[in-house]
Design a protein around this motif. Structure first.
Motif, short mmCIF file in Angstrom:
data_model
loop_
_atom_site.label_atom_id
_atom_site.label_comp_id
_atom_site.label_asym_id
_atom_site.label_seq_id
_atom_site.Cartn_x
_atom_site.Cartn_y
_atom_site.Cartn_z
N VAL A 95 -7.47 13.47 -8.85
CA VAL A 95 -7.06 12.08 -9.11
C VAL A 95 -8.10 11.16 -8.50
CG1 VAL A 95 -5.30 10.31 -8.72
CG2 VAL A 95 -4.61 12.69 -9.11
N ILE A 96 -8.50 10.15 -9.24
CA ILE A 96 -9.40 9.14 -8.70
C ILE A 96 -8.67 7.81 -8.70
CG2 ILE A 96 -10.54 8.67 -10.92
CD1 ILE A 96 -13.15 8.36 -9.18
N VAL A 97 -8.60 7.20 -7.54
CA VAL A 97 -7.87 5.95 -7.33
C VAL A 97 -8.89 4.85 -7.10
CG1 VAL A 97 -6.08 4.79 -5.97
CG2 VAL A 97 -6.10 7.28 -6.15
N GLU A 98 -8.69 3.70 -7.75
CA GLU A 98 -9.64 2.62 -7.54
C GLU A 98 -8.91 1.28 -7.43
OE1 GLU A 98 -10.54 -0.03 -9.58
OE2 GLU A 98 -9.48 0.49 -11.43
N GLY A 99 -9.51 0.38 -6.65
CA GLY A 99 -8.97 -0.97 -6.55
C GLY A 99 -9.27 -1.61 -5.21
N PHE A 100 -9.25 -2.92 -5.18
CA PHE A 100 -9.55 -3.64 -3.94
C PHE A 100 -8.45 -3.47 -2.90
CE2 PHE A 100 -7.16 -6.76 -6.44
CZ PHE A 100 -6.28 -7.28 -5.51
N ARG A 101 -7.27 -3.01 -3.31
CA ARG A 101 -6.15 -2.85 -2.39
C ARG A 101 -6.33 -1.66 -1.44
NH1 ARG A 101 -1.07 -2.46 -6.19
NH2 ARG A 101 0.01 -2.33 -4.17
N LEU A 102 -7.36 -0.86 -1.66
CA LEU A 102 -7.58 0.34 -0.84
C LEU A 102 -8.36 -0.05 0.41
CD1 LEU A 102 -8.54 2.82 -3.70
CD2 LEU A 102 -6.26 2.18 -2.86
N LEU A 103 -7.67 -0.57 1.39
CA LEU A 103 -8.30 -1.02 2.63
C LEU A 103 -8.71 0.19 3.47
CD1 LEU A 103 -5.83 -3.91 3.55
CD2 LEU A 103 -7.86 -3.99 2.08
N PRO A 104 -9.90 0.17 4.05
CA PRO A 104 -10.39 1.34 4.80
C PRO A 104 -9.43 1.82 5.89
CG PRO A 104 -12.19 -0.18 4.42
CD PRO A 104 -10.94 -0.88 3.94
N ARG A 105 -8.85 0.90 6.64
CA ARG A 105 -7.98 1.30 7.76
C ARG A 105 -6.72 1.99 7.26
NH1 ARG A 105 -7.05 -4.13 7.05
NH2 ARG A 105 -4.86 -4.80 6.91
N LEU A 106 -6.31 1.71 6.02
CA LEU A 106 -5.11 2.33 5.46
C LEU A 106 -5.43 3.67 4.80
CD1 LEU A 106 -3.39 -0.81 3.90
CD2 LEU A 106 -3.03 0.20 6.16
N PHE B 221 0.83 -1.20 0.00
CA PHE B 221 0.00 0.00 0.00
C PHE B 221 0.87 1.26 0.00
CE2 PHE B 221 -2.44 3.40 2.08
CZ PHE B 221 -3.54 3.44 1.25
N GLY B 222 1.98 1.21 0.69
CA GLY B 222 2.88 2.37 0.70
C GLY B 222 3.37 2.75 -0.69
N LEU B 223 3.46 1.76 -1.60
CA LEU B 223 3.88 2.04 -2.97
C LEU B 223 2.79 2.81 -3.72
CD1 LEU B 223 5.53 -1.40 -3.83
CD2 LEU B 223 6.66 0.73 -3.10
N ILE B 224 1.53 2.52 -3.40
CA ILE B 224 0.43 3.30 -3.98
C ILE B 224 0.54 4.75 -3.55
CG2 ILE B 224 -2.07 3.63 -3.97
CD1 ILE B 224 -2.37 0.60 -3.64
N VAL B 225 0.76 4.96 -2.27
CA VAL B 225 0.87 6.33 -1.75
C VAL B 225 2.06 7.04 -2.39
CG1 VAL B 225 1.23 7.73 0.32
CG2 VAL B 225 -0.24 5.69 0.42
N ASP B 226 3.18 6.36 -2.50
CA ASP B 226 4.35 6.96 -3.14
C ASP B 226 4.03 7.40 -4.57
OD1 ASP B 226 5.87 6.56 -0.87
OD2 ASP B 226 6.84 4.75 -1.61
N ASP B 227 3.33 6.52 -5.32
CA ASP B 227 2.97 6.86 -6.70
C ASP B 227 2.08 8.10 -6.73
OD1 ASP B 227 4.33 4.63 -7.57
OD2 ASP B 227 2.54 3.43 -7.97
N LEU B 228 1.10 8.16 -5.84
CA LEU B 228 0.18 9.30 -5.84
C LEU B 228 0.88 10.60 -5.50
CD1 LEU B 228 -2.88 7.66 -4.04
CD2 LEU B 228 -2.64 8.16 -6.48
N LEU B 229 1.83 10.54 -4.58
CA LEU B 229 2.56 11.75 -4.20
C LEU B 229 3.44 12.27 -5.33
CD1 LEU B 229 3.55 10.80 -0.54
CD2 LEU B 229 1.89 12.54 -1.24
N ARG B 230 3.78 11.41 -6.27
CA ARG B 230 4.60 11.84 -7.41
C ARG B 230 3.77 12.45 -8.54
NH1 ARG B 230 7.89 7.20 -6.13
NH2 ARG B 230 6.63 5.89 -7.50
N LEU B 231 2.45 12.27 -8.48
CA LEU B 231 1.61 12.83 -9.54
C LEU B 231 1.39 14.32 -9.32
CD1 LEU B 231 -1.17 10.08 -9.79
CD2 LEU B 231 0.80 10.41 -11.29
N PRO B 232 1.21 15.09 -10.40
CA PRO B 232 0.92 16.52 -10.24
C PRO B 232 -0.40 16.70 -9.49
CG PRO B 232 1.47 15.97 -12.53
CD PRO B 232 1.31 14.67 -11.81
#
Length: 213
Positions: free
Chosen positions: A110-121, A94-105
């Motif tokens: 931005v809309i992010v989708e996927g089952f990997r988006l766990l509520p607690r995270l 999940f941290g890699l998802i966050v890293d990717d998002l922080l690199r985007l302008p």
């Protein structure tokens, strides 16, 4: 090291759609991205890359899963064990998802989708609770979605007993959806239950309304 408040502020322009497989996340995200000019980030599209960027130290469950053959993954373990040991369901990467998002302008949404988006995270990253929603498909809706995509047997068909593997896979996904729903509700985060009576337009409108659009 980035603080939680800094990350939350930098991701203020992000909207999140999580939930069970086959619940319409990708369809809704594509439609909203097109309607509002948002950038789309589909977490499924980066799973292979994130797998390559992961190590046994930070993603031990992923590495163990990668070492299994298809029967070991889908036939020789119970759906309950599959749920508890599946790396993406446990938050690995999940941290890699966050890293990717922080690199985007941040000049556009931005809309992010996927089952990997766990509520607690996701919850600690939300400037507003309404910036995220979790879609919870019924078992019938999920199976119909897989059949319509032609992907129902894509995994199970590569085992020595496809019918048993499919039952295990669908059961595991049901357990995951139930867990995600309970977790989101406990954190007072929005959920939408998706069944065959809900049209694509209705689902998209529900999600858009939750996002304030």
């Amino acid at each position: 090291m980035r603080g939680a408040a800094e990350v939350r502020e930098r991701l203020r322009h992000v909207r999140w759609i999580g939930g069970g497989s086959g619940g319409g996340k990708s369809t809704v995200a594509r439609r909203l991205a097109g309607e509002h000019g948002w950038r789309l980030y589909a977490t499924d599209d980066v799973m292979a890359e994130h797998g390559r960027r992961s190590t046994a130290l930070d993603s031990p469950l992923l590495c163990a899963f990668a070492a299994m053959d298809m029967d070991e993954r889908w036939l020789l373990r119970s759906p309950e064990v599959m749920l508890e040991t599946f790396h993406w369901f446990r938050g690995e990467g999940f941290g890699l998802i966050v890293d990717d998002l922080l690199r985007l302008p941040d000049t556009t949404g931005v809309i992010v989708e996927g089952f990997r988006l766990l509520p607690r995270l996701v919850r600690p990253l939300l400037a507003e609770p309404g910036n995220a929603v979790w879609l919870l498909p019924t078992p019938g809706f999920r199976r119909a979605a897989f059949e319509s995509r032609g992907s129902l047997w894509a995994i199970a068909g590569r085992t020595s007993d496809p019918e048993t593997a499919l039952r295990n896979l669908l059961r595991r996904d049901l357990l995951f959806t139930e867990r995600v729903g309970a977790e989101a509700r406990a954190l007072a985060l929005p959920v939408v239950e998706v069944d065959a009576a809900m049209t694509e337009d209705e689902l998209t409108a529900r999600v858009a309304a939750g996002f304030g659009h």
